[in-house]
Design a protein around this motif. Structure first.
Motif, PDB file in Angstrom:
ATOM      1  N   LEU A 148       0.675  -1.122  -0.074  1.00  0.00           N
ATOM      2  CA  LEU A 148      -0.046  -0.322  -0.105  1.00  0.00           C
ATOM      3  C   LEU A 148       1.143   1.322   0.023  1.00  0.00           C
ATOM      4  CD1 LEU A 148      -3.116  -0.293   0.146  1.00  0.00           C
ATOM      5  CD2 LEU A 148      -3.230   0.810   2.462  1.00  0.00           C
ATOM      6  N   LYS A 149       2.101   1.088   0.613  1.00  0.00           N
ATOM      7  CA  LYS A 149       2.669   2.125   1.353  1.00  0.00           C
ATOM      8  C   LYS A 149       3.257   2.823  -0.659  1.00  0.00           C
ATOM      9  CE  LYS A 149       4.907   3.871   5.484  1.00  0.00           C
ATOM     10  NZ  LYS A 149       6.125   3.036   5.764  1.00  0.00           N
ATOM     11  N   GLU A 150       3.730   0.932  -1.169  1.00  0.00           N
ATOM     12  CA  GLU A 150       4.733   1.571  -2.521  1.00  0.00           C
ATOM     13  C   GLU A 150       3.484   1.932  -3.136  1.00  0.00           C
ATOM     14  OE1 GLU A 150       7.078  -2.245  -3.069  1.00  0.00           O
ATOM     15  OE2 GLU A 150       6.250  -1.753  -5.266  1.00  0.00           O
ATOM     16  N   LEU A 151       2.132   1.760  -3.593  1.00  0.00           N
ATOM     17  CA  LEU A 151       1.540   2.150  -4.473  1.00  0.00           C
ATOM     18  C   LEU A 151       1.206   3.763  -3.928  1.00  0.00           C
ATOM     19  CD1 LEU A 151      -1.362  -0.490  -4.615  1.00  0.00           C
ATOM     20  CD2 LEU A 151       0.288   0.366  -6.228  1.00  0.00           C
ATOM     21  N   GLN A 152       1.322   4.316  -2.795  1.00  0.00           N
ATOM     22  CA  GLN A 152       0.964   5.384  -3.240  1.00  0.00           C
ATOM     23  C   GLN A 152       1.818   6.800  -3.204  1.00  0.00           C
ATOM     24  OE1 GLN A 152      -0.688   4.660   0.986  1.00  0.00           O
ATOM     25  NE2 GLN A 152      -2.410   5.288   0.886  1.00  0.00           N
ATOM     26  N   LEU A 205      -3.614   3.463 -10.366  1.00  0.00           N
ATOM     27  CA  LEU A 205      -3.221   2.823  -9.247  1.00  0.00           C
ATOM     28  C   LEU A 205      -3.919   3.244  -7.936  1.00  0.00           C
ATOM     29  CD1 LEU A 205       0.496   5.021  -9.396  1.00  0.00           C
ATOM     30  CD2 LEU A 205       0.025   2.704  -8.525  1.00  0.00           C
ATOM     31  N   ARG A 206      -4.836   4.232  -8.562  1.00  0.00           N
ATOM     32  CA  ARG A 206      -6.040   4.609  -7.101  1.00  0.00           C
ATOM     33  C   ARG A 206      -7.141   3.911  -6.348  1.00  0.00           C
ATOM     34  NH1 ARG A 206      -6.735   9.587  -9.436  1.00  0.00           N
ATOM     35  NH2 ARG A 206      -5.516  11.053  -8.210  1.00  0.00           N
ATOM     36  N   ASP A 207      -7.186   2.961  -8.024  1.00  0.00           N
ATOM     37  CA  ASP A 207      -8.502   1.821  -7.760  1.00  0.00           C
ATOM     38  C   ASP A 207      -7.591   0.543  -7.286  1.00  0.00           C
ATOM     39  OD1 ASP A 207      -9.791   3.089  -9.177  1.00  0.00           O
ATOM     40  OD2 ASP A 207      -9.322   1.842 -11.182  1.00  0.00           O
ATOM     41  N   ARG A 208      -6.049   0.599  -7.487  1.00  0.00           N
ATOM     42  CA  ARG A 208      -5.197  -1.317  -6.731  1.00  0.00           C
ATOM     43  C   ARG A 208      -5.722  -0.308  -5.578  1.00  0.00           C
ATOM     44  NH1 ARG A 208      -0.180  -2.434  -9.005  1.00  0.00           N
ATOM     45  NH2 ARG A 208       0.104  -4.403  -7.720  1.00  0.00           N
ATOM     46  N   ILE A 209      -5.338   0.762  -5.267  1.00  0.00           N
ATOM     47  CA  ILE A 209      -5.236   1.249  -3.456  1.00  0.00           C
ATOM     48  C   ILE A 209      -7.102   0.767  -3.191  1.00  0.00           C
ATOM     49  CG2 ILE A 209      -4.521   3.060  -1.883  1.00  0.00           C
ATOM     50  CD1 ILE A 209      -2.534   3.994  -3.647  1.00  0.00           C
ATOM     51  N   GLU A 239      -8.566  -0.983  -4.072  1.00  0.00           N
ATOM     52  CA  GLU A 239      -9.366  -2.695  -3.364  1.00  0.00           C
ATOM     53  C   GLU A 239      -8.439  -3.332  -2.078  1.00  0.00           C
ATOM     54  OE1 GLU A 239      -7.564  -5.362  -7.027  1.00  0.00           O
ATOM     55  OE2 GLU A 239      -8.988  -3.712  -7.937  1.00  0.00           O
ATOM     56  N   LEU A 240      -6.754  -3.046  -2.373  1.00  0.00           N
ATOM     57  CA  LEU A 240      -6.407  -3.262  -1.074  1.00  0.00           C
ATOM     58  C   LEU A 240      -7.200  -2.786   0.305  1.00  0.00           C
ATOM     59  CD1 LEU A 240      -2.736  -3.323  -2.303  1.00  0.00           C
ATOM     60  CD2 LEU A 240      -3.683  -4.851  -1.687  1.00  0.00           C
ATOM     61  N   GLU A 241      -7.277  -1.612   0.325  1.00  0.00           N
ATOM     62  CA  GLU A 241      -7.521  -1.253   1.786  1.00  0.00           C
ATOM     63  C   GLU A 241      -9.211  -1.971   2.043  1.00  0.00           C
ATOM     64  OE1 GLU A 241      -5.893   4.056   1.745  1.00  0.00           O
ATOM     65  OE2 GLU A 241      -7.993   3.204   0.967  1.00  0.00           O
ATOM     66  N   VAL A 242     -10.116  -2.297   1.031  1.00  0.00           N
ATOM     67  CA  VAL A 242     -11.113  -3.325   1.353  1.00  0.00           C
ATOM     68  C   VAL A 242     -10.423  -4.137   1.929  1.00  0.00           C
ATOM     69  CG1 VAL A 242     -13.075  -3.860   0.802  1.00  0.00           C
ATOM     70  CG2 VAL A 242     -12.089  -2.191  -0.947  1.00  0.00           C
ATOM     71  N   VAL A 243      -9.768  -5.028   1.886  1.00  0.00           N
ATOM     72  CA  VAL A 243      -9.268  -6.043   2.574  1.00  0.00           C
ATOM     73  C   VAL A 243      -8.631  -5.802   3.668  1.00  0.00           C
ATOM     74  CG1 VAL A 243      -8.480  -8.483   1.538  1.00  0.00           C
ATOM     75  CG2 VAL A 243      -9.045  -6.327   0.107  1.00  0.00           C
ATOM     76  N   VAL A 244      -8.636  -6.571   4.872  1.00  0.00           N
ATOM     77  CA  VAL A 244      -8.688  -6.079   6.235  1.00  0.00           C
ATOM     78  C   VAL A 244      -8.416  -7.574   6.467  1.00  0.00           C
ATOM     79  CG1 VAL A 244      -8.873  -5.244   8.323  1.00  0.00           C
ATOM     80  CG2 VAL A 244      -9.764  -3.957   6.512  1.00  0.00           C
TER      81      VAL A 244
END
Ligand SMILES: [Zn+2]
Ligand SMILES: [Zn+2]
Lengths: 381, 164
Positions: free
Chosen positions: B131-135, B153-157, B159-164
């Protein structure tokens, strides 16, 4: 299993025959772990410590490795039993002094021991004979992985495993080897070697005795730092240094055989005479003389069969081990008398050191070139 | 590095210890260390030694915060930490983070853990790292006005943020 059964049995790793066991007595790897959000033992109230112990102990006892374990709260052990465990390096001196809320769990072979509520909630250690740091790490790492399934270990992505003392943070791992270095001590190279090892971030200390004194020429070499390197890297580094220490020790021994054979024979012969004939011997003297007897075994001055007896005497002549085998309470003088008797009896049939025969097989000094100064190569890695 | 005692010879003995809650470092040449009886740096009491030596460097004060600063979980204060050098619980590491971070860097080989990670946390930690890398990539894409890349990139971020 009752503790008596454990105490009457010698530790598996002691009479061992691991790699390089002549110079490396044992290898040990310890991991420190804590429960997330629960006060560390040194800061927790008694109630809290007891609760934590009751939470951890069943999980530890349920480990497949602990199938035939002995498990007891510290206050149910007598002072003598604790002292025996300390002398065998199965619990720390600090742990022996702890009261309610602390416990110890160890397997029958005594090569895996887990202290609950020492300085950290869990201090788990595996011991192996000889130079087997990797095997010891593998064993204790497996236990850690099994326990993390049921216990919520405090871990920070950046700092790693969180410990009561910041000096253990990261891997929480202390890997160490107990090494016997009479050759380096007798040839007065040991301080130089210790300094070289210290410079590369490893700690060396005498195993017995206070401060700089290393009784029995036994030293413990361990990693000093726990953060910034992986477990494997730390062990690799330690292993490399210990292999070099072994080489230096072997060179020192060979050099003494070649250049100072009379001095060496005299030391070993006198040790033999005193060990076999004294009637009162302090712990300090016993350790130093047994060290010479151990060296003589390595140099084949005695038949190989005597090695076990000498190795066992190192442990059997420790104060708590002496007391354990005795009916009445022993004072220091009684202990010295008993110590001398045990040594005399155990070595009664041991033949005189075959020094001259060994020396006749040693290549002449001129044919081997001098190695560079001990310790130099330790700095290269 | 020069010896802190004679200030002429090269130092070959390095001592680091916590004394009164402060990390102290002394570097000595071989001759000076011998003269002062330092043969085992781990067993040597630096505290006694420092009293007779003005030249030692005080590397780091343990904890930068107020002495009354308190850990919300276990109640340990900054003062108590300073006194014993021991923390009260795992949350103390975030309570006293400032002081601890600088202390650790002088104490260890590195300042971040590169070893074992508990299995349970491994996934989450890997996600956080990604996440950090993508940001960072996103920032760069925006700065370079590469809006197509930024959108993906925003889309991928997300997606990742949803999965906890
Ligand atoms: Zn100097
Ligand atoms: Zn706390």
């Amino acid at each position: 299993m009752p503790i008596r059964n454990i105490l009457n049995k010698t530790s598996d790793w002691l009479g061992g025959d691991g790699p390089h066991h002549q110079i490396v007595v044992s290898s040990r790897v310890r991991l420190a772990r804590n429960i997330q959000g629960v006060s560390f033992p040194g800061w927790a109230k008694k109630m809290e410590r007891v609760e934590t112990m009751e939470r951890i102990r069943p999980q530890v006892e349920a480990l497949p490795e602990m199938g035939d374990a002995f498990s007891l709260p510290c206050q149910e052990l007598s002072a003598l039993e604790k002292q025996v465990l300390v002398e065998r390096h199965l619990i720390s001196r600090e742990h022996a002094a702890r009261g309610a809320g602390s416990a110890v769990v160890m397997n029958r072979k005594q090569n895996l021991s887990i202290m609950i509520n020492e300085e950290d909630h869990l201090r788990m250690q595996a011991i192996r004979s000889g130079l087997q740091l990797k095997a010891a790490f593998k064993a204790v790492n497996k236990v850690d992985t099994e326990l993390e399934a049921s216990l919520d270990f405090a871990f920070d992505p950046n700092l790693g495993y969180l410990t009561a003392c910041p000096s253990n943070v990261g891997t929480g791992m202390r890997a160490s080897a107990m090494v016997h270095l009479p050759g380096l001590v007798l040839s007065e190279q040991v301080n130089q070697v210790i300094q070289a090892v210290n410079k590369i971030g490893l700690a060396v200390r005498g195993l017995y005795g206070e401060g700089t004194e290393a009784l029995g020429n036994l030293f413990q070499v361990s990693n000093q730092t726990t953060l910034g390197e992986s477990e494997e890297q730390i062990i690799e580094r330690l292993q490399k240094v210990i292999l070099q220490l072994i080489e230096h020790e072997q060179n020192a021994r060979l050099s003494m055989l070649q250049h100072r054979p009379t001095t060496l024979l005299d030391h070993i012969g006198r040790a033999y005479g005193i060990l076999k004939h004294s009637h009162s011997m302090a712990s300090k003297e016993a350790l130093n003389l047994l060290s010479l007897a151990k060296l003589a075994c390595d140099l084949e001055f005695y038949p190989e069969a005597w090695r076990v007896a000498v190795d066992e005497l190192f442990m059997e002549t420790q104060p708590a081990h002496l007391q354990k085998g005795s009916q009445q309470k022993l004072g220091p003088e009684d202990r010295d008398v008993l110590r001398a008797r045990i040594i005399r009896e155990k070595l009664a049939e041991c033949p005189s050191p075959a020094g001259e025969a060994v020396l006749s097989r040693i290549p002449k000094a001129a044919s081997t070139k001098r190695k560079k100064a001990a310790g130099d190569d330790l700095l290269e890695g | 590095m020069l010896c802190d005692v004679c200030k002429t010879a090269n130092a070959s003995v390095f001592l680091t210890q916590i004394v009164d809650g402060k990390m102290q470092k002394v570097n000595m040449c071989e001759a000076c260390s011998k003269e002062r009886g330092v043969t085992d740096p781990t067993a040597f009491a630096l505290a006694d030694f420092l009293q007779g030596l003005g030249g030692a460097q005080e590397v780091e004060q343990l904890g930068g915060g107020q002495p009354q600063q308190k850990c919300g979980t276990c109640g340990l204060t900054q003062m108590e930490f300073k006194k014993t050098g021991r923390l009260g619980c795992s949350d103390c590491y975030s309570t006293f983070a400032d002081g601890i971070t600088s202390m650790l860097s002088g104490m260890h080989k590195g300042s971040s853990h590169t070893g074992k990670v508990p299995e349970r946390l491994a996934k989450r930690i890997e996600r956080d790292r990604l996440l950090k890398e993508l940001q960072q990539h996103l920032k760069k894409a925006v700065a370079e006005e590469d809006y197509e890349e930024a959108a993906s990139l925003r889309d991928r971020i997300k997606e990742l943020e949803v999965v906890v």
